[in-house]
Design a protein around this motif. Structure first.
Motif, PDB file in Angstrom:
ATOM      1  N   LYS A   1       0.836  -1.204   0.000  1.00 53.16           N
ATOM      2  CA  LYS A   1       0.000   0.000   0.000  1.00 53.16           C
ATOM      3  C   LYS A   1       0.872   1.257   0.000  1.00 53.16           C
ATOM      4  CE  LYS A   1      -3.521   2.456   2.632  1.00 53.16           C
ATOM      5  NZ  LYS A   1      -4.324   2.504   3.853  1.00 53.16           N
ATOM      6  N   LYS A   2       1.886   1.307   0.856  1.00 56.54           N
ATOM      7  CA  LYS A   2       2.775   2.467   0.912  1.00 56.54           C
ATOM      8  C   LYS A   2       3.576   2.601  -0.380  1.00 56.54           C
ATOM      9  CE  LYS A   2       3.229   2.371   5.912  1.00 56.54           C
ATOM     10  NZ  LYS A   2       4.115   2.115   7.045  1.00 56.54           N
ATOM     11  N   PHE A   3       4.010   1.468  -0.921  1.00 52.71           N
ATOM     12  CA  PHE A   3       4.769   1.489  -2.167  1.00 52.71           C
ATOM     13  C   PHE A   3       3.914   2.071  -3.296  1.00 52.71           C
ATOM     14  CE2 PHE A   3       6.250  -0.523  -6.130  1.00 52.71           C
ATOM     15  CZ  PHE A   3       7.569  -0.103  -6.127  1.00 52.71           C
ATOM     16  N   LEU A   4       2.634   1.699  -3.326  1.00 53.82           N
ATOM     17  CA  LEU A   4       1.744   2.204  -4.362  1.00 53.82           C
ATOM     18  C   LEU A   4       1.379   3.671  -4.137  1.00 53.82           C
ATOM     19  CD1 LEU A   4      -0.584  -0.899  -4.806  1.00 53.82           C
ATOM     20  CD2 LEU A   4       1.304  -0.157  -6.297  1.00 53.82           C
ATOM     21  N   MET A   5       1.332   4.110  -2.893  1.00 54.29           N
ATOM     22  CA  MET A   5       1.024   5.505  -2.577  1.00 54.29           C
ATOM     23  C   MET A   5       2.233   6.416  -2.759  1.00 54.29           C
ATOM     24  SD  MET A   5      -1.459   5.266   0.758  1.00 54.29           S
ATOM     25  CE  MET A   5      -1.285   7.021   1.024  1.00 54.29           C
ATOM     26  N   TYR A   6       3.410   5.878  -2.558  1.00 52.63           N
ATOM     27  CA  TYR A   6       4.638   6.676  -2.582  1.00 52.63           C
ATOM     28  C   TYR A   6       4.773   7.519  -3.851  1.00 52.63           C
ATOM     29  CZ  TYR A   6       9.531   7.790  -1.556  1.00 52.63           C
ATOM     30  OH  TYR A   6      10.703   8.437  -1.285  1.00 52.63           O
ATOM     31  N   PRO A   7       4.603   6.953  -5.037  1.00 57.08           N
ATOM     32  CA  PRO A   7       4.721   7.784  -6.246  1.00 57.08           C
ATOM     33  C   PRO A   7       3.666   8.893  -6.309  1.00 57.08           C
ATOM     34  CG  PRO A   7       4.880   5.478  -6.818  1.00 57.08           C
ATOM     35  CD  PRO A   7       4.461   5.534  -5.374  1.00 57.08           C
ATOM     36  N   LEU A   8       2.494   8.638  -5.765  1.00 56.11           N
ATOM     37  CA  LEU A   8       1.453   9.663  -5.792  1.00 56.11           C
ATOM     38  C   LEU A   8       1.870  10.891  -4.990  1.00 56.11           C
ATOM     39  CD1 LEU A   8      -1.715   7.404  -5.403  1.00 56.11           C
ATOM     40  CD2 LEU A   8      -0.780   8.408  -7.501  1.00 56.11           C
ATOM     41  N   THR A   9       2.574  10.656  -3.893  1.00 57.26           N
ATOM     42  CA  THR A   9       3.019  11.785  -3.074  1.00 57.26           C
ATOM     43  C   THR A   9       4.134  12.565  -3.760  1.00 57.26           C
ATOM     44  OG1 THR A   9       4.704  10.545  -1.881  1.00 57.26           O
ATOM     45  CG2 THR A   9       2.484  10.506  -0.961  1.00 57.26           C
ATOM     46  N   GLN A  10       4.746  11.959  -4.710  1.00 53.28           N
ATOM     47  CA  GLN A  10       5.859  12.599  -5.406  1.00 53.28           C
ATOM     48  C   GLN A  10       5.425  13.354  -6.668  1.00 53.28           C
ATOM     49  OE1 GLN A  10       9.100  12.348  -4.101  1.00 53.28           O
ATOM     50  NE2 GLN A  10       7.950  11.500  -2.403  1.00 53.28           N
TER      51      GLN A  10
END
Length: 126
Positions: free
Chosen positions: A69-78
């Protein structure tokens, strides 16, 4: 307001230097080694270095377990970081005629504080 962690910020800065060097290495490999256009080199380098950054920041900076979940969210925050960097890169190279080999370094300096805050929020989320 969340407590500011000096250790986290210092570690984030060190990881950031590693990540910037990684990005820059991938960028130059694409630009000079493969002869790619600077924007293609930029986005390719961003993706590769973002994966490395996720794991370094999870394990080293914030000391949290990386999850899918964090891995998939990480690019969105970037996305803001990526967009601002790309716009600055375009302005520097095409508008101000800065050498495309050094322009990414100047562009990345602008986004570091925002990235620290956003990354911490995502990686510390449950």
């Amino acid at each position: 307001m969340p407590k500011f962690e000096v250790r986290e910020f210092i570690t984030f800065a060190i990881v950031g230097v590693i990540n910037t060097a990684t990005y820059y290495g991938f960028y130059l490999a694409g630009l000079k080694g493969l002869g790619l256009a600077y924007m293609i080199s930029h986005f390719s380098a961003v993706i590769l270095s973002m994966i490395i950054s996720f794991f370094l920041n999870s394990y080293v900076t914030y000391k949290v377990k990386p999850t899918l979940k964090k891995f998939l969210m990480y690019p969105l925050t970037q996305l803001v970081n990526i967009a601002v960097t790309a716009v600055l890169l375009y302005i520097l190279v095409d508008g101000l005629h800065v050498n495309s080999s050094i322009a990414p370094l100047a562009a990345l300096i602008v986004t570091v504080p925002v990235t620290f805050v956003v990354t911490g929020k995502v990686l510390k989320a449950a």
